[in-house]
Design a protein around this motif. Structure first.
Motif, short mmCIF file in Angstrom:
data_model
loop_
_atom_site.label_atom_id
_atom_site.label_comp_id
_atom_site.label_asym_id
_atom_site.label_seq_id
_atom_site.Cartn_x
_atom_site.Cartn_y
_atom_site.Cartn_z
N ALA A 32 0.83 -1.22 0.00
CA ALA A 32 0.00 0.00 0.00
C ALA A 32 0.86 1.27 0.00
CB ALA A 32 -0.91 0.00 1.22
N GLY A 33 2.19 1.08 0.06
CA GLY A 33 3.09 2.23 0.00
C GLY A 33 3.41 2.86 1.34
N LEU A 34 3.01 2.20 2.44
CA LEU A 34 3.32 2.74 3.77
C LEU A 34 4.81 2.54 4.08
CD1 LEU A 34 0.23 2.75 3.91
CD2 LEU A 34 0.39 1.94 6.25
N ASN A 35 5.35 3.45 4.85
CA ASN A 35 6.74 3.37 5.31
C ASN A 35 6.75 2.51 6.57
OD1 ASN A 35 9.46 3.93 5.86
ND2 ASN A 35 8.96 5.82 6.94
N VAL A 36 6.99 1.20 6.40
CA VAL A 36 6.70 0.25 7.47
C VAL A 36 7.87 -0.69 7.75
CG1 VAL A 36 5.54 -1.30 5.81
CG2 VAL A 36 5.04 -1.53 8.25
N GLY A 37 8.11 -0.97 9.03
CA GLY A 37 9.13 -1.92 9.46
C GLY A 37 8.49 -3.20 9.99
N LEU A 38 9.24 -4.29 9.94
CA LEU A 38 8.80 -5.61 10.40
C LEU A 38 9.76 -6.08 11.48
CD1 LEU A 38 7.06 -8.27 9.89
CD2 LEU A 38 8.89 -8.92 8.31
N ALA A 39 9.25 -6.40 12.68
CA ALA A 39 10.17 -6.74 13.77
C ALA A 39 9.46 -7.58 14.83
CB ALA A 39 10.74 -5.45 14.39
N GLY A 40 10.09 -7.67 16.00
CA GLY A 40 9.56 -8.50 17.08
C GLY A 40 10.22 -9.86 17.02
N ASN A 41 9.40 -10.90 16.90
CA ASN A 41 9.91 -12.27 16.83
C ASN A 41 10.41 -12.62 15.44
OD1 ASN A 41 10.07 -13.80 19.10
ND2 ASN A 41 8.22 -14.97 18.77
N ILE A 42 10.50 -11.65 14.56
CA ILE A 42 10.73 -11.90 13.14
C ILE A 42 11.63 -10.80 12.59
CG2 ILE A 42 8.62 -10.62 12.54
CD1 ILE A 42 8.09 -12.58 10.31
N GLY A 43 12.57 -11.17 11.76
CA GLY A 43 13.41 -10.17 11.09
C GLY A 43 14.43 -9.50 12.03
N LYS A 44 14.92 -8.35 11.60
CA LYS A 44 15.89 -7.57 12.38
C LYS A 44 15.23 -7.05 13.65
CE LYS A 44 19.92 -7.22 10.34
NZ LYS A 44 20.95 -7.83 11.17
N SER A 45 16.01 -6.90 14.70
CA SER A 45 15.41 -6.50 15.98
C SER A 45 14.76 -5.12 15.88
CB SER A 45 16.45 -6.52 17.09
OG SER A 45 17.20 -5.33 17.12
N PHE A 46 13.68 -4.96 16.63
CA PHE A 46 12.95 -3.70 16.69
C PHE A 46 13.89 -2.58 17.14
CE2 PHE A 46 9.69 -1.25 19.42
CZ PHE A 46 9.29 -0.45 18.36
N ALA A 47 14.67 -2.83 18.18
CA ALA A 47 15.56 -1.80 18.72
C ALA A 47 16.57 -1.33 17.67
CB ALA A 47 16.29 -2.33 19.96
N TYR A 48 17.15 -2.27 16.94
CA TYR A 48 18.13 -1.91 15.92
C TYR A 48 17.47 -1.06 14.83
CZ TYR A 48 21.86 -2.15 12.50
OH TYR A 48 22.85 -1.80 11.60
N GLN A 49 16.25 -1.41 14.46
CA GLN A 49 15.55 -0.62 13.43
C GLN A 49 15.19 0.77 13.93
OE1 GLN A 49 12.62 -2.77 10.89
NE2 GLN A 49 13.21 -4.59 12.02
N ASP A 59 7.25 4.94 9.80
CA ASP A 59 6.01 5.53 10.32
C ASP A 59 5.14 4.47 11.01
OD1 ASP A 59 6.68 8.00 9.18
OD2 ASP A 59 5.83 7.39 7.24
N HIS A 60 5.30 3.21 10.58
CA HIS A 60 4.53 2.10 11.15
C HIS A 60 5.48 0.92 11.42
CE1 HIS A 60 1.45 4.35 8.91
NE2 HIS A 60 0.55 3.83 9.73
N TYR A 61 5.18 0.17 12.46
CA TYR A 61 5.87 -1.11 12.69
C TYR A 61 4.83 -2.20 12.82
CZ TYR A 61 10.55 0.74 13.52
OH TYR A 61 11.78 1.32 13.37
N VAL A 62 5.09 -3.33 12.18
CA VAL A 62 4.29 -4.54 12.41
C VAL A 62 5.16 -5.47 13.25
CG1 VAL A 62 3.00 -6.43 11.36
CG2 VAL A 62 3.21 -4.24 10.15
N LEU A 63 4.70 -5.75 14.48
CA LEU A 63 5.51 -6.49 15.45
C LEU A 63 4.85 -7.82 15.80
CD1 LEU A 63 6.39 -3.62 17.97
CD2 LEU A 63 7.73 -4.40 16.01
#
Length: 463
Positions: A146-163, A170-174
């Motif tokens: 949808a074109g949102l500026n979004v990060g993926l983190a939590g139990n998946i992918g690169k750590s939330f803190a590092y991102q 603008d958004h995180y899916v955790l």
């Protein structure tokens, strides 16, 4: 279950300039190393301590960033003098060093709690006993498309803190586990998704389902009337806990058994989502994710998308072209007309139930590993209907034999992914499916479920 310490040191740390204040990080995996980097960026004096050995890649990162660390043990005086401690989710509260910290009122928090202080991004947080990785990945896929500026983190992918330290999303899916939620106190989910509650990890919760359920419901804490809480109206345990709970957020249920006024439901083989002025409909035959359990995952993801007022065309396209995640009902190959599916991420009985429920052919099922007190009884009906043989993959397979010896004619023991794949191949016929869905943890024969899945895939490709 620990409660957050109350002390004069427990103030809003984000508002307070670190000024060299000391922070300790317990555990040097993805979350711990990410938290260490963010803490250093925010001006803290950082010390990382791991009771086991640290993987070479994480050790190199800490060295490159000039962050002090130790491995293979904890030096108490270097941890107990910290203003605050960030704990990796795998470390239980009953670990001696954590008990000492709590006894002296040192705040012990999760990486998510720590990193959440340093971003104003909207938080979309997904938890549940089963389906959370798939749902988190699908939500991220929809938002990104949808074109949102979004990060993926939590139990998946690169750590939330590092991102948080290195990106400006603008958004995180955790994807949030119960272990993370246990050490989250002030963090707020703008959109909280609770998929289901079934027995898992009960060894961390005094073997009481109500303790585990209470942990899952921490995802709704700190929510306001501006936020959304998305949940499964068909999940008995979720509904039971909600009866005695005040939830401030707007409640948006989803169901495949009844019509929902505001939320999502199934009607004439269509997913229907109604949210005030927002309406969405899609045939279940067009969904990339098939199977009853994935209807729930798709409904939850669709509600998130409509809360964010995304266009129906984008949602429909994203739900139709999403590729399943690695190690979760992942198609590996078709050899001699036999399909091989890698579901190594199924580390509990419920996950295996969902996998079997989605199968439309006869199955040779690869089961086994470290049994977390599994009750295999719930699999019996599906095993009787669909499974022609069981291949055990673990050091101790007695409980699997005991559970299914009256239901399946062939149960074979194996001790490696290669042997399991070969035996399953010989037991299967053209048109069958060989399904690795172990219902158990992996660390008797493998490093983790990813290692188990990778070895299985390599073994299949060598057939």
């Amino acid at each position: 279950m620990s409660t957050q310490p109350t002390s004069s040191a427990h103030q809003d740390f984000a508002q307070k300039k670190a000024n060299g204040a000391r922070i300790a990080i317990l555990g040097a995996g993805e979350s711990g190393v990410g938290a260490a980097y963010l803490a250093q960026q925010k001006g803290y004096e950082v010390f990382v301590s791991d009771f086991g050995s640290i993987a070479d890649n994480y050790k190199k990162q800490l060295q490159d960033w000039a962050i002090d660390f130790e491995e293979n043990g904890h030096t108490q005086e270097l941890i107990l003098n910290a203003l605050e401690v960030v704990k990796s989710p795998g470390i239980p509260d009953k670990a001696p060093i954590v008990k000492q910290l709590l006894a002296q009122n040192t705040p012990v928090i999760s990486e998510i709690e720590f990193a959440g202080r340093y971003t104003d991004a909207k938080m979309i947080c997904i938890t549940g006993s089963n389906g959370k990785t798939t749902t988190t990945s699908l939500v991220y896929h929809i938002l990104k498309n949808a074109g949102l500026n979004v990060g993926l983190a939590g139990n998946i992918g690169k750590s939330f803190a590092y991102q948080v330290a290195t990106e400006a999303y603008d958004h995180y899916v955790l994807e949030i586990s119960s272990f993370m939620l246990d050490n989250m106190y002030k963090f707020r989910a703008n959109i909280a998704v609770l998929l289901n509650i079934t027995p898992d990890h009960l060894d961390r919760y005094d073997y009481k389902l109500e303790n585990y359920a209470a942990s899952k419901f921490r995802i709704t804490q700190n929510q306001t009337a501006e936020d959304a809480y998305i949940y499964c109206a068909d999940d008995a345990e979720t509904i039971k806990v909600m009866e005695g709970k005040q939830i401030a957020a707007e409640q948006l249920p989803f169901s495949i058994t009844k019509k929902i006024e505001t939320g999502a439901y199934l009607e004439n083989d269509n997913i229907v989502i109604n949210l005030h002025q927002q309406h969405f409909q899609m045939s279940i035959t067009e969904l990339a994710l098939q199977g009853k359990h994935n209807l729930y995952n798709s409904m939850a993801s669709g509600i998130v998308a409509k809360v964010l007022e995304l266009r129906n065309e984008t949602i429909r396209e994203s739900m139709g072209n999403f590729h399943s995640i690695e190690h979760r009902l992942e198609f590996v190959a078709k050899i001699s007309g036999i399909s091989f599916i890698n579901d190594s991420k199924a580390t509990n009985v419920n996950s295996t139930w969902y996998a079997l429920e989605s199968m439309t052919t006869d199955v040779v099922l690869i089961l086994g590993g470290v049994d977390k007190g599994n009750d295999y009884g719930m699999l019996r009906d599906l095993v009787k209907q669909k499974v022609k043989a069981i291949v055990c993959l673990g050091k101790d397979n007695k409980r699997i034999h005991d559970a299914f010896e009256d239901d399946v004619e062939v149960i074979v023991n194996t001790s490696s992914a290669s042997e399991a794949a070969q035996v399953a191949y010989h037991l299967a016929a053209k048109g069958d499916t060989v399904l690795l869905s172990p219902a158990c943890a992996s660390f008797d024969l493998f490093k983790n479920y990813e290692d188990r899945g990778k070895q299985f895939k390599e073994a299949v490709k060598e057939l």
